[in-house]
Write a protein that holds these residues in place. Structure first.
Motif, PDB file in Angstrom:
ATOM      1  N   ARG A   1       0.827  -1.209   0.000  1.00  0.00           N
ATOM      2  CA  ARG A   1       0.000   0.000   0.000  1.00  0.00           C
ATOM      3  C   ARG A   1       0.866   1.267   0.000  1.00  0.00           C
ATOM      4  NH1 ARG A   1      -5.130   1.114   1.316  1.00  0.00           N
ATOM      5  NH2 ARG A   1      -5.469   3.248   1.921  1.00  0.00           N
ATOM      6  N   GLU A   2       1.880   1.244   0.849  1.00  0.00           N
ATOM      7  CA  GLU A   2       2.777   2.408   0.924  1.00  0.00           C
ATOM      8  C   GLU A   2       3.398   2.676  -0.443  1.00  0.00           C
ATOM      9  OE1 GLU A   2       6.790   1.713   1.843  1.00  0.00           O
ATOM     10  OE2 GLU A   2       6.913   3.314   3.326  1.00  0.00           O
ATOM     11  N   MET A   3       3.870   1.595  -1.093  1.00  0.00           N
ATOM     12  CA  MET A   3       4.552   1.791  -2.368  1.00  0.00           C
ATOM     13  C   MET A   3       3.585   2.204  -3.469  1.00  0.00           C
ATOM     14  SD  MET A   3       7.447   2.014  -3.759  1.00  0.00           S
ATOM     15  CE  MET A   3       8.799   1.039  -3.114  1.00  0.00           C
ATOM     16  N   ILE A   4       2.393   1.653  -3.452  1.00  0.00           N
ATOM     17  CA  ILE A   4       1.432   2.032  -4.501  1.00  0.00           C
ATOM     18  C   ILE A   4       1.038   3.510  -4.352  1.00  0.00           C
ATOM     19  CG2 ILE A   4      -0.936   1.641  -5.350  1.00  0.00           C
ATOM     20  CD1 ILE A   4      -0.359  -1.359  -5.161  1.00  0.00           C
ATOM     21  N   ILE A   5       0.876   3.955  -3.121  1.00  0.00           N
ATOM     22  CA  ILE A   5       0.586   5.385  -2.903  1.00  0.00           C
ATOM     23  C   ILE A   5       1.761   6.224  -3.424  1.00  0.00           C
ATOM     24  CG2 ILE A   5       0.341   7.173  -1.113  1.00  0.00           C
ATOM     25  CD1 ILE A   5      -1.255   5.081   0.534  1.00  0.00           C
ATOM     26  N   TYR A   6       2.959   5.759  -3.142  1.00  0.00           N
ATOM     27  CA  TYR A   6       4.148   6.501  -3.587  1.00  0.00           C
ATOM     28  C   TYR A   6       4.230   6.545  -5.119  1.00  0.00           C
ATOM     29  CZ  TYR A   6       8.953   7.921  -4.175  1.00  0.00           C
ATOM     30  OH  TYR A   6      10.069   8.582  -4.573  1.00  0.00           O
ATOM     31  N   ILE A   7       3.953   5.406  -5.753  1.00  0.00           N
ATOM     32  CA  ILE A   7       4.003   5.363  -7.225  1.00  0.00           C
ATOM     33  C   ILE A   7       2.973   6.334  -7.804  1.00  0.00           C
ATOM     34  CG2 ILE A   7       3.518   3.894  -9.249  1.00  0.00           C
ATOM     35  CD1 ILE A   7       4.702   1.514  -7.595  1.00  0.00           C
ATOM     36  N   ARG A   8       1.781   6.352  -7.221  1.00  0.00           N
ATOM     37  CA  ARG A   8       0.759   7.301  -7.715  1.00  0.00           C
ATOM     38  C   ARG A   8       1.215   8.754  -7.539  1.00  0.00           C
ATOM     39  NH1 ARG A   8      -3.201   4.648  -9.819  1.00  0.00           N
ATOM     40  NH2 ARG A   8      -4.014   2.786  -8.811  1.00  0.00           N
ATOM     41  N   LYS A   9       1.939   9.015  -6.459  1.00  0.00           N
ATOM     42  CA  LYS A   9       2.436  10.378  -6.216  1.00  0.00           C
ATOM     43  C   LYS A   9       3.475  10.743  -7.291  1.00  0.00           C
ATOM     44  CE  LYS A   9       3.834  13.945  -3.507  1.00  0.00           C
ATOM     45  NZ  LYS A   9       4.299  14.860  -4.537  1.00  0.00           N
ATOM     46  N   VAL A  10       4.361   9.790  -7.604  1.00  0.00           N
ATOM     47  CA  VAL A  10       5.379  10.051  -8.635  1.00  0.00           C
ATOM     48  C   VAL A  10       4.687  10.326  -9.980  1.00  0.00           C
ATOM     49  CG1 VAL A  10       7.306   9.037  -9.939  1.00  0.00           C
ATOM     50  CG2 VAL A  10       7.145   8.658  -7.462  1.00  0.00           C
ATOM     51  N   ILE A  11       3.660   9.546 -10.290  1.00  0.00           N
ATOM     52  CA  ILE A  11       2.944   9.769 -11.561  1.00  0.00           C
ATOM     53  C   ILE A  11       2.227  11.117 -11.523  1.00  0.00           C
ATOM     54  CG2 ILE A  11       1.216   8.877 -13.189  1.00  0.00           C
ATOM     55  CD1 ILE A  11       1.674   6.070 -11.948  1.00  0.00           C
ATOM     56  N   ALA A  12       1.609  11.427 -10.393  1.00  0.00           N
ATOM     57  CA  ALA A  12       0.879  12.695 -10.269  1.00  0.00           C
ATOM     58  C   ALA A  12       1.818  13.887 -10.433  1.00  0.00           C
ATOM     59  CB  ALA A  12       0.157  12.764  -8.921  1.00  0.00           C
ATOM     60  N   ASP A  13       3.023  13.799  -9.874  1.00  0.00           N
ATOM     61  CA  ASP A  13       3.983  14.901  -9.975  1.00  0.00           C
ATOM     62  C   ASP A  13       4.365  15.178 -11.426  1.00  0.00           C
ATOM     63  OD1 ASP A  13       4.000  15.336  -7.300  1.00  0.00           O
ATOM     64  OD2 ASP A  13       5.861  14.240  -6.892  1.00  0.00           O
ATOM     65  N   THR A  14       4.394  14.131 -12.246  1.00  0.00           N
ATOM     66  CA  THR A  14       4.783  14.308 -13.645  1.00  0.00           C
ATOM     67  C   THR A  14       3.580  14.556 -14.548  1.00  0.00           C
ATOM     68  OG1 THR A  14       6.410  12.599 -13.174  1.00  0.00           O
ATOM     69  CG2 THR A  14       6.231  13.262 -15.464  1.00  0.00           C
ATOM     70  N   CYS A  15       2.490  13.862 -14.292  1.00  0.00           N
ATOM     71  CA  CYS A  15       1.375  13.860 -15.261  1.00  0.00           C
ATOM     72  C   CYS A  15       0.072  14.409 -14.707  1.00  0.00           C
ATOM     73  CB  CYS A  15       1.115  12.437 -15.746  1.00  0.00           C
ATOM     74  SG  CYS A  15       2.574  11.574 -16.293  1.00  0.00           S
ATOM     75  N   GLY A  16       0.044  14.739 -13.429  1.00  0.00           N
ATOM     76  CA  GLY A  16      -1.185  15.256 -12.842  1.00  0.00           C
ATOM     77  C   GLY A  16      -1.946  14.166 -12.111  1.00  0.00           C
ATOM     78  N   ALA A  17      -2.773  14.612 -11.153  1.00  0.00           N
ATOM     79  CA  ALA A  17      -3.464  13.670 -10.270  1.00  0.00           C
ATOM     80  C   ALA A  17      -4.472  12.801 -11.014  1.00  0.00           C
ATOM     81  CB  ALA A  17      -4.166  14.448  -9.161  1.00  0.00           C
ATOM     82  N   LYS A  18      -5.147  13.397 -11.981  1.00  0.00           N
ATOM     83  CA  LYS A  18      -6.191  12.646 -12.694  1.00  0.00           C
ATOM     84  C   LYS A  18      -5.554  11.504 -13.486  1.00  0.00           C
ATOM     85  CE  LYS A  18     -10.328  13.671 -15.181  1.00  0.00           C
ATOM     86  NZ  LYS A  18     -10.672  14.371 -16.397  1.00  0.00           N
ATOM     87  N   ALA A  19      -4.482  11.824 -14.171  1.00  0.00           N
ATOM     88  CA  ALA A  19      -3.783  10.803 -14.957  1.00  0.00           C
ATOM     89  C   ALA A  19      -3.270   9.707 -14.030  1.00  0.00           C
ATOM     90  CB  ALA A  19      -2.627  11.443 -15.725  1.00  0.00           C
ATOM     91  N   SER A  20      -2.774  10.118 -12.868  1.00  0.00           N
ATOM     92  CA  SER A  20      -2.224   9.156 -11.931  1.00  0.00           C
ATOM     93  C   SER A  20      -3.285   8.156 -11.485  1.00  0.00           C
ATOM     94  CB  SER A  20      -1.661   9.904 -10.720  1.00  0.00           C
ATOM     95  OG  SER A  20      -1.305   8.997  -9.727  1.00  0.00           O
ATOM     96  N   GLU A  21      -4.494   8.657 -11.228  1.00  0.00           N
ATOM     97  CA  GLU A  21      -5.580   7.771 -10.786  1.00  0.00           C
ATOM     98  C   GLU A  21      -6.004   6.802 -11.881  1.00  0.00           C
ATOM     99  OE1 GLU A  21      -6.787   7.072  -7.820  1.00  0.00           O
ATOM    100  OE2 GLU A  21      -5.235   8.438  -7.141  1.00  0.00           O
ATOM    101  N   SER A  22      -5.738   7.148 -13.141  1.00  0.00           N
ATOM    102  CA  SER A  22      -6.215   6.292 -14.237  1.00  0.00           C
ATOM    103  C   SER A  22      -5.301   5.091 -14.504  1.00  0.00           C
ATOM    104  CB  SER A  22      -6.361   7.126 -15.517  1.00  0.00           C
ATOM    105  OG  SER A  22      -5.076   7.462 -16.009  1.00  0.00           O
ATOM    106  N   VAL A  23      -4.095   5.112 -13.939  1.00  0.00           N
ATOM    107  CA  VAL A  23      -3.165   3.994 -14.161  1.00  0.00           C
ATOM    108  C   VAL A  23      -3.568   2.812 -13.271  1.00  0.00           C
ATOM    109  CG1 VAL A  23      -0.741   3.274 -13.919  1.00  0.00           C
ATOM    110  CG2 VAL A  23      -1.280   5.576 -14.731  1.00  0.00           C
TER     111      VAL A  23
END
Ligand code: PGA
Length: 251
Positions: free
Chosen positions: A183-205
């Protein structure tokens, strides 16, 4: 939401007849659980076309793709060949391939080749070891950022990331990850994606967990681990275990 069950058959089965038998069992499970689970079987390339033809009840993925399709490469498989053989997905960046020398740059090139042929990457990330200073987070961050660098934004929605800590994979696994670590790592991965591509894009992965997944631990990665599915190695080759695993996800 349906969970994704990607089956990484690695170098098995040896015989085409066994691959077809396994594919038929996956087809039966896929029909049985069609409301809850999307199956993707990833056989070795020698069986890929036959497995893809065996049933339309599940989707099929490759395990290997050439990073450069402009030059002839003895022994490699191009994205076009995967597509023509029926693959809709392909595993890239697996730790076993990284151990053979594929680095983040190669993985990014492979992803670019897949996207050109409209094949969805199942991109594996994961640290080799945990530490107390967070270096393992930087290792995964670099992997995720290089995956993103190869993807046009429109392809992000289909991307599958498999979080597979190297220490939890295969017969030499130290142990399976805990749902909390996942869980910790998946949250972190979403944060890394959000920082580059935005929160909406991050949630879609779509992010799944892999590494010693079996019928006993699979469910908690969905309920407590924030995973949206699994990438399964050993347990995907044993029809009984795979059936029990699938059943465990929906109870
Ligand atoms: P395992 O393999 O389930 O046998 O640990 C997972 C993987 O390598 O993808």
């Amino acid at each position: 939401m349906k969970s994704l069950l990607a089956l990484n058959w690695k170098m098995a089965p040896e015989k085409p007849t066994d691959a077809i038998r396994l594919a038929k069992s996956v087809a039966a499970l896929s029909k049985k659980y069609k409301k809850n689970i999307s199956f993707i079987a990833c056989p070795p390339f020698v069986h890929l076309a036959a497995v893809a033809k065996a049933s339309k009840a599940f989707r099929v993925g490759g395990q290997l793709v050439a990073a450069d399709s402009t030059e002839a490469q003895t022994g490699l498989i191009s994205a076009g060949m995967l597509k023509a053989s029926g693959a809709q997905y392909c595993i890239v960046g697996h730790s076993e391939a990284r151990a053979r020398g594929e680095n983040n740059e190669v993985v990014a090139q492979q992803i670019a080749r897949l996207v050109e042929k409209k094949i969805i990457p199942i991109a594996c990330v994961g640290e080799r070891a945990r530490d107390t200073q967070g270096w393992y987070l930087s290792e995964v961050k670099d992997q995720v950022e290089s995956i993103l660098s190869a993807l046009p934004r429109a392809a992000l929605r289909q991307l599958v990331i498999a979080y597979e800590p190297v220490w939890a994979i295969g017969v030499r696994a130290e142990r399976v990850a805990t749902p909390a670590e996942c869980r910790e790592m998946i949250i972190y991965i979403r944060k890394v994606i959000a920082d580059t591509c935005g929160a909406k894009a991050s949630e879609s992965v779509t992010i799944v967990y892999g590494g010693s997944v079996d019928e006993k631990n699979a469910r908690t990665f969905l309920t407590e681990g924030a995973a949206q599915g699994h990438l399964v190695g050993r347990a995907s080759l044993d029809v009984k275990r795979l059936g029990a695993l699938a059943a465990s996800l929906i109870t």
